[in-house]
Design an enzyme around this catalytic site. Structure first.
Site, PDB file in Angstrom:
ATOM      1  N   ASP A  23      11.990 -18.075  55.627  1.00  0.00           N
ATOM      2  CA  ASP A  23      12.643 -17.235  54.604  1.00  0.00           C
ATOM      3  C   ASP A  23      11.750 -16.696  53.644  1.00  0.00           C
ATOM      4  O   ASP A  23      10.774 -17.608  53.406  1.00  0.00           O
ATOM      5  CB  ASP A  23      13.916 -18.169  54.038  1.00  0.00           C
ATOM      6  CG  ASP A  23      14.829 -17.550  53.227  1.00  0.00           C
ATOM      7  OD1 ASP A  23      14.934 -16.181  53.283  1.00  0.00           O
ATOM      8  OD2 ASP A  23      15.270 -17.956  52.407  1.00  0.00           O
ATOM      9  N   GLY A  24      12.047 -15.796  53.133  1.00  0.00           N
ATOM     10  CA  GLY A  24      11.324 -15.342  51.831  1.00  0.00           C
ATOM     11  C   GLY A  24      10.454 -14.068  52.070  1.00  0.00           C
ATOM     12  O   GLY A  24       9.912 -13.489  51.238  1.00  0.00           O
ATOM     13  N   ARG A  36      11.676  -4.064  52.055  1.00  0.00           N
ATOM     14  CA  ARG A  36      11.979  -5.286  52.673  1.00  0.00           C
ATOM     15  C   ARG A  36      11.199  -5.398  54.046  1.00  0.00           C
ATOM     16  O   ARG A  36      10.686  -6.350  54.407  1.00  0.00           O
ATOM     17  CB  ARG A  36      13.543  -5.405  52.683  1.00  0.00           C
ATOM     18  CG  ARG A  36      13.996  -5.895  51.599  1.00  0.00           C
ATOM     19  CD  ARG A  36      15.567  -5.940  51.779  1.00  0.00           C
ATOM     20  NE  ARG A  36      15.931  -7.296  52.276  1.00  0.00           N
ATOM     21  CZ  ARG A  36      15.901  -8.358  51.858  1.00  0.00           C
ATOM     22  NH1 ARG A  36      15.769  -8.589  50.631  1.00  0.00           N
ATOM     23  NH2 ARG A  36      15.941  -9.311  52.710  1.00  0.00           N
ATOM     24  N   HIS A  40       9.187  -8.178  56.477  1.00  0.00           N
ATOM     25  CA  HIS A  40       9.565  -8.543  57.716  1.00  0.00           C
ATOM     26  C   HIS A  40       8.096  -8.643  58.573  1.00  0.00           C
ATOM     27  O   HIS A  40       7.913  -9.275  59.376  1.00  0.00           O
ATOM     28  CB  HIS A  40      10.605  -8.118  58.211  1.00  0.00           C
ATOM     29  CG  HIS A  40      11.745  -8.226  57.539  1.00  0.00           C
ATOM     30  ND1 HIS A  40      12.411  -9.622  57.215  1.00  0.00           N
ATOM     31  CD2 HIS A  40      12.946  -7.396  57.126  1.00  0.00           C
ATOM     32  CE1 HIS A  40      13.560  -9.657  56.528  1.00  0.00           C
ATOM     33  NE2 HIS A  40      14.053  -8.237  56.492  1.00  0.00           N
ATOM     34  N   LEU A 134       2.955 -23.899  74.791  1.00  0.00           N
ATOM     35  CA  LEU A 134       4.064 -23.820  73.851  1.00  0.00           C
ATOM     36  C   LEU A 134       5.284 -23.078  74.322  1.00  0.00           C
ATOM     37  O   LEU A 134       5.159 -22.192  74.898  1.00  0.00           O
ATOM     38  CB  LEU A 134       3.423 -23.314  72.817  1.00  0.00           C
ATOM     39  CG  LEU A 134       4.523 -23.106  71.628  1.00  0.00           C
ATOM     40  CD1 LEU A 134       4.632 -24.473  70.887  1.00  0.00           C
ATOM     41  CD2 LEU A 134       4.046 -22.250  70.461  1.00  0.00           C
TER      42      LEU A 134
END
Ligand code: FPP
Length: 250
Positions: A23-24, A36, A40, A134
């Site tokens: 988040d953020g 924005r 991202h 992973l």
């Protein structure tokens, strides 16, 4: 003297499965006077770094919340730019992930995503299916309530088809029908961006997870933040309802 923080490789008791809410991104961009989507994009870079560090540290599973079922409420332009970002990131980063032995998996209701994107996601899953490093699970159009509802529907159908009896239903059985049932439960949850909530993420799976919150905005989250979270986790006593004395004498 400044105390040197331990590198992840020096920390005992690392979590097997880490679940993150990244988040953020929006605030990171706003602080810089950027749109924005720039936040991202920077967020993808931070994710790449955390994937690399987690793989190196020997973390088994990393599950990240890339798009929640509630994110469809965002402005259409942001949604379509996010879809484009997912597609381009997959194209650009896939080889690196594959070379790094990462096994990719997407989790959520993919039916609402553009077909081309769904195909790329499936291809990425298939191509990395034999990788042994992973496991990177990307939650897209995912919601914890959707996940539990989905488990209910599957179980009800089994009951209808007489494959399961109501008397057989218990927590372990329900747990088999929610997402990630084949993987160790998340041991450490990290949310960046300063909010202290779970936001409909992995509601069933987080029952006993250690919850860690960092004020850092996701694009700024890096090695030092991750190591701090791992150190914090290593100091937690995981009692699963038992007492400290029971844990000490186990
Ligand atoms: C939350 O920040 C972040 C998102 C909704 C998107 C997260 C996506 C990425 C980090 C990209 C991941 C990419 C791939 C390829 C998996 P926010 O927009 O809510 O930030 P704010 O709270 O500051 O507004």
């Amino acid at each position: 003297m400044v105390k040197k923080r331990a590198a992840s490789s020096e920390i005992d008791n690392l979590p097997k499965h880490v679940a993150i809410i990244m988040d953020g991104n929006g605030r990171w961009a706003k602080k810089r006077g950027l749109p924005r989507i720039a936040g991202h994009r920077a967020g993808v870079g931070a994710l790449q770094e955390i994937v690399n560090l987690s793989a190196k540290a020997g973390i088994e599973v990393l599950t990240v919340y890339a798009f929640s079922s509630e994110n469809w409420k965002r402005p259409r332009t942001e949604i379509s730019m996010l879809m484009e970002l997912f597609a381009s990131s997959l194209r650009q980063r896939f080889k690196g992930l594959h070379d790094n032995n990462v096994r990719l998996r997407f989790m959520g209701d993919l039916s609402l995503f553009p077909e081309k994107l769904r195909t790329s996601m499936k291809d990425a899953e298939n191509l990395t299916t034999n990788n042994t490093g992973l496991k990177l699970v990307v939650a897209v159009n995912y919601g914890g309530r959707w996940d539990i509802t989905n488990a209910f529907i599957q179980l009800c159908n089994k009951i209808k088809d007489k494959e399961v009896r109501i008397e057989d239903i218990n927590e372990a059985l329900i747990g088999e029908y929610v997402c990630l049932s084949d993987l160790p439960e998340p041991a450490l949850f990290i949310r960046t961006g300063g909010e202290m909530r779970i936001s409909n993420y992995l509601l069933w799976q987080l029952a006993y997870t250690e919850l860690y919150f960092d004020d850092c905005l996701w694009p700024d989250f890096g090695a030092a933040n991750l190591e701090k979270a791992f150190e914090w986790y290593a100091g937690r006593e995981r009692r699963f309802g038992r007492t400290s004395e029971q844990i000490e004498h186990a």
